[in-house]
Design a protein around this motif. Structure first.
Motif, mmCIF file in Angstrom:
data_model
loop_
_atom_site.group_PDB
_atom_site.id
_atom_site.type_symbol
_atom_site.label_atom_id
_atom_site.label_comp_id
_atom_site.label_asym_id
_atom_site.label_seq_id
_atom_site.Cartn_x
_atom_site.Cartn_y
_atom_site.Cartn_z
ATOM 1 N N GLU A 317 53.314 24.166 -20.411
ATOM 2 C CA GLU A 317 52.060 24.387 -19.696
ATOM 3 C C GLU A 317 51.644 23.144 -18.914
ATOM 4 O O GLU A 317 51.158 23.246 -17.776
ATOM 5 N N ARG A 318 51.841 21.979 -19.486
ATOM 6 C CA ARG A 318 51.524 20.741 -18.764
ATOM 7 C C ARG A 318 52.440 20.557 -17.564
ATOM 8 O O ARG A 318 52.019 20.126 -16.486
ATOM 9 N N ALA A 319 53.726 20.905 -17.748
ATOM 10 C CA ALA A 319 54.679 20.772 -16.645
ATOM 11 C C ALA A 319 54.368 21.770 -15.532
ATOM 12 O O ALA A 319 54.555 21.469 -14.349
ATOM 13 N N ARG A 320 53.889 22.935 -15.891
ATOM 14 C CA ARG A 320 53.520 23.937 -14.876
ATOM 15 C C ARG A 320 52.379 23.427 -14.008
ATOM 16 O O ARG A 320 52.319 23.712 -12.807
ATOM 17 N N ALA A 321 51.485 22.677 -14.612
ATOM 18 C CA ALA A 321 50.305 22.217 -13.881
ATOM 19 C C ALA A 321 50.615 21.035 -12.969
ATOM 20 O O ALA A 321 50.348 21.073 -11.760
ATOM 21 N N ASP A 322 51.199 19.984 -13.525
ATOM 22 C CA ASP A 322 51.376 18.746 -12.757
ATOM 23 C C ASP A 322 52.755 18.128 -12.880
ATOM 24 O O ASP A 322 53.009 17.077 -12.294
ATOM 25 N N GLY A 323 53.645 18.728 -13.665
ATOM 26 C CA GLY A 323 54.909 18.069 -13.960
ATOM 27 C C GLY A 323 54.709 17.035 -15.053
ATOM 28 O O GLY A 323 53.587 16.593 -15.310
ATOM 29 N N LEU A 324 55.789 16.659 -15.716
ATOM 30 C CA LEU A 324 55.719 15.646 -16.765
ATOM 31 C C LEU A 324 56.183 14.312 -16.214
ATOM 32 O O LEU A 324 57.214 14.232 -15.536
ATOM 33 N N PRO A 325 55.451 13.228 -16.472
ATOM 34 C CA PRO A 325 55.804 11.917 -15.908
ATOM 35 C C PRO A 325 57.177 11.442 -16.373
ATOM 36 O O PRO A 325 57.543 11.580 -17.544
ATOM 37 N N THR A 326 57.949 10.894 -15.444
ATOM 38 C CA THR A 326 59.230 10.253 -15.742
ATOM 39 C C THR A 326 59.286 8.947 -14.950
ATOM 40 O O THR A 326 58.372 8.630 -14.191
ATOM 41 N N ALA A 327 60.362 8.208 -15.119
ATOM 42 C CA ALA A 327 60.535 6.980 -14.348
ATOM 43 C C ALA A 327 60.793 7.288 -12.878
ATOM 44 O O ALA A 327 60.699 6.400 -12.030
ATOM 45 N N ASP A 328 61.084 8.534 -12.571
ATOM 46 C CA ASP A 328 61.356 8.959 -11.197
ATOM 47 C C ASP A 328 60.363 10.058 -10.824
ATOM 48 O O ASP A 328 59.166 9.904 -11.022
ATOM 49 N N GLU A 329 60.868 11.170 -10.297
ATOM 50 C CA GLU A 329 59.999 12.287 -9.948
ATOM 51 C C GLU A 329 59.539 13.020 -11.210
ATOM 52 O O GLU A 329 60.268 13.057 -12.210
ATOM 53 N N PRO A 330 58.340 13.620 -11.198
ATOM 54 C CA PRO A 330 57.876 14.371 -12.368
ATOM 55 C C PRO A 330 58.858 15.478 -12.738
ATOM 56 O O PRO A 330 59.496 16.092 -11.874
ATOM 57 N N LEU A 331 58.972 15.730 -14.028
ATOM 58 C CA LEU A 331 59.847 16.790 -14.530
ATOM 59 C C LEU A 331 59.097 18.115 -14.437
ATOM 60 O O LEU A 331 58.036 18.292 -15.038
ATOM 61 N N ARG A 332 59.655 19.043 -13.659
ATOM 62 C CA ARG A 332 59.001 20.338 -13.459
ATOM 63 C C ARG A 332 59.326 21.288 -14.611
ATOM 64 O O ARG A 332 60.253 21.054 -15.380
ATOM 65 N N ASP A 364 55.950 10.336 -21.534
ATOM 66 C CA ASP A 364 57.119 9.859 -20.791
ATOM 67 C C ASP A 364 58.286 10.818 -21.009
ATOM 68 O O ASP A 364 58.892 10.840 -22.082
ATOM 69 N N ALA A 365 58.587 11.609 -19.987
ATOM 70 C CA ALA A 365 59.663 12.605 -20.079
ATOM 71 C C ALA A 365 60.977 12.097 -19.502
ATOM 72 O O ALA A 365 61.862 12.899 -19.197
ATOM 73 N N SER A 366 61.135 10.796 -19.371
ATOM 74 C CA SER A 366 62.349 10.246 -18.754
ATOM 75 C C SER A 366 63.604 10.622 -19.529
ATOM 76 O O SER A 366 64.642 10.953 -18.933
ATOM 77 N N GLU A 367 63.544 10.573 -20.874
ATOM 78 C CA GLU A 367 64.721 10.915 -21.665
ATOM 79 C C GLU A 367 65.056 12.399 -21.573
ATOM 80 O O GLU A 367 66.222 12.776 -21.608
ATOM 81 N N LEU A 368 64.049 13.240 -21.444
ATOM 82 C CA LEU A 368 64.319 14.666 -21.240
ATOM 83 C C LEU A 368 65.018 14.894 -19.909
ATOM 84 O O LEU A 368 65.922 15.727 -19.800
ATOM 85 N N ALA A 369 64.610 14.150 -18.894
ATOM 86 C CA ALA A 369 65.213 14.317 -17.573
ATOM 87 C C ALA A 369 66.702 14.000 -17.597
ATOM 88 O O ALA A 369 67.480 14.578 -16.824
ATOM 89 N N VAL A 370 67.125 13.106 -18.502
ATOM 90 C CA VAL A 370 68.542 12.738 -18.592
ATOM 91 C C VAL A 370 69.393 13.959 -18.920
ATOM 92 O O VAL A 370 70.542 14.069 -18.478
#
Length: 515
Positions: A317-332, A364-370
């Motif tokens: 739900e948070r990702a649907r609204a604004d994306g999750l913060p990462t070291a790069d682009e937000p995780l959708r 911080d969703a950076s590890e998820l983005a990996v």
């Protein structure tokens, strides 16, 4: 200019025809026992075929070269024993199906490891790790005797890895498709996805031209026959993993006399039609997440709290609204669900997935983005995966039906239902194949062990069991563990497979290996 206009007109005609195609029902082509149990057709009592001999040594002239350093780099932190050498080469294969007029070639990348002279080909999912790297990783977990008897050969399937690429989807469309909201259920919302798919389909048909229909399971099976001929062996010994197993069953239908010792490590359900099979995958992914959550709780130190499913639901739900913060682009939100699905496929990655989800919950969703983003911007896995899937299935969902499916699945399968429903939408505007893939029911095959994994998010256990039942020579082996594929993960399964390939020892029907 006339050539460009002609190509554009041809693409427009193909898209119009595809868009007007009605999809088949989602009913399984079998009877039901109760409300859920599918009953495979009776395979009768076919003549028992012997296990094929190992055969003569390979006498190929493919021009292998050492690629140990680059392969070790691709394997990352994997423990590669001292003295292990990897070799690489390429195979030029025909764009056209076997028995038809040759219309150009495609180059496929190969990797070999092992000191034996008998080839053993590994066929991975088109959606997964590139075939050469997967084969190298799998070889590290196989019994030493197998590597003394065989050279394990991995192939990057058409459009993947180092084989001729299928990079044709515009970057913006690719971002929309991979990141699209898995909980979008209204037609007005899904129209954005349809627009991106329409643009992607048009560009791929223009870019690939005659190659557009050359990325499919039928031609992948023909690639194996061309490889067998180049290797100079009478029969091809092979391992299929997940969707890659369908390449081997298709190979068996098209080239039954060339089938050697074969193992299917998970297999798509041959009983269900495309719609029901995809829903079965979504349901299995939900169950695998529940197994992941249970394992986390049982550890006594779960970083996801008392309810990991609720935590992930909140992240979506948070990702649907604004994306999750990462070291790069937000995780959708679409990337988030794909990242979790990818993490579930490898039981060894579950602790990493736990900490990545906890970190995302902390901001911080950076590890998820990996899990879902490649560090190399030139590498993508969507294009070949989407094109191959669409060339393999006859199903084309009309927009109204697609909306209904998305709404139903997102409601009944809240984590993964919407994402799997969108996979069906991806093919709505792609030209239908001329004919369906052949059913895997040859009566001429030698024994084929088919391994099911209790909690497999991509190849449900019931589908693998149905494959063992459908094959006249299928031998069901059941692993009670979790992840995508049992070979190399379960010591019990790996020993059974090792004895099958080296000694010709067939596992007892219904063998169960502990988690």
């Amino acid at each position: 200019m006339p050539r460009i206009i002609g190509r554009a007109c041809a693409v427009l005609l193909l898209l119009v025809v595809a868009g007007c195609s009605a999809g088949p029902s989602d009913r399984p082509a079998v009877a039901y026992r109760g409300s859920e149990q599918q009953v495979p057709p009776d395979r009768g009592t076919p003549q028992q075929q012997p296990v094929p001999p190992l055969g003569p040594r390979s006498q190929d002239a493919l021009g292998w070269r050492d690629c140990t350093a680059t392969t070790k780099n691709e394997l990352g932190e994997a423990d590669v024993p001292d003295g292990t050498r990897f070799s690489c080469t390429h195979l030029n294969t025909s764009l056209s199906p076997t028995g038809t007029r040759r219309r150009g070639t495609m180059q496929l990348s190969l990797l070999g490891v092992g000191t034996g002279k008998i080839p053993l080909v590994v066929v991975n999912d088109v959606r997964g790790e590139q075939g050469t790297t997967f084969a190298a990783r799998l070889a590290l977990h196989l019994p030493e005797r197998m590597l003394r008897e065989y050279t394990v050969i991995g192939m990057d399937r058409r459009g993947t890895g180092e084989s001729d690429a299928a990079n044709c989807v515009p970057a913006q469309n690719r971002e929309t498709i991979t990141g699209f909201d898995p909980r979008a259920t209204e037609k007005s919302e899904l129209d954005e996805l349809n627009d991106s798919i329409r643009s992607a389909s048009k560009e791929c048909l223009l870019e690939l031209e005659q190659r557009a229909q050359a990325y499919d399971t039928r031609r992948a099976a023909d690639d194996l026959e061309e490889l067998r001929i180049e290797l100079g062996v009478p029969r091809l010994h092979a391992i299929g993993r997940g969707e890659g197993s369908r390449v081997l069953t298709t190979y068996a239908q098209q080239h039954p006399g060339s089938v050697g010792r074969t193992v299917l490590d998970g297999a798509p359900d041959p009983v269900l039609e495309s719609l029901a099979r995809t829903k079965q995958q979504a349901r299995s992914a939900e169950r695998t997440f529940d197994a992941f959550a249970s394992a986390c709780g049982d550890s006594g130190n779960c970083p996801l709290g008392d309810d990991p499913r609720a935590l992930l639901d909140g992240l979506v739900e948070r990702a649907r609204a604004d994306g999750l913060p990462t070291a790069d682009e937000p995780l959708r939100s679409g990337e988030l669900i794909r990242a979790v699905l990818h993490g579930l496929t490898d039981r060894g990655s579950w602790p990493h997935l736990e900490t990545a989800l906890a970190a995302a919950d902390d901001g911080d969703a950076s590890e998820l983005a990996v899990f879902v983003r490649s560090p190399d911007p030139d590498v993508n896995r969507l294009d070949a995966r989407m094109i191959t899937r669409c060339n393999d299935t006859m199903l084309r969902l009309p927009p109204e039906r697609a909306t209904d499916v998305a709404r139903e699945w997102a409601d009944s399968l809240p984590l993964f239902g919407g994402m799997f429903a969108q996979r069906l939408v991806q093919c709505s505007l792609w030209p239908r194949p001329q004919e369906a893939l052949p059913a895997p029911e040859s009566g001429e095959l030698p024994p084929v062990p088919v391994i099911s994994t209790k909690h497999d998010p991509l190849t449900p256990a019931e589908g693998s069991k149905n494959m063992a039942g459908r094959l006249s020579s299928g031998i069901a082996v059941n692993w009670l563990g979790s992840g995508h594929g049992a070979l190399g993960e379960s010591d019990c399964v790996t020993r059974l497979v090792g004895r099958f390939f080296t000694d010709g020892e067939v596992p007892p029907e219904g063998t169960a290996c502990p988690a």
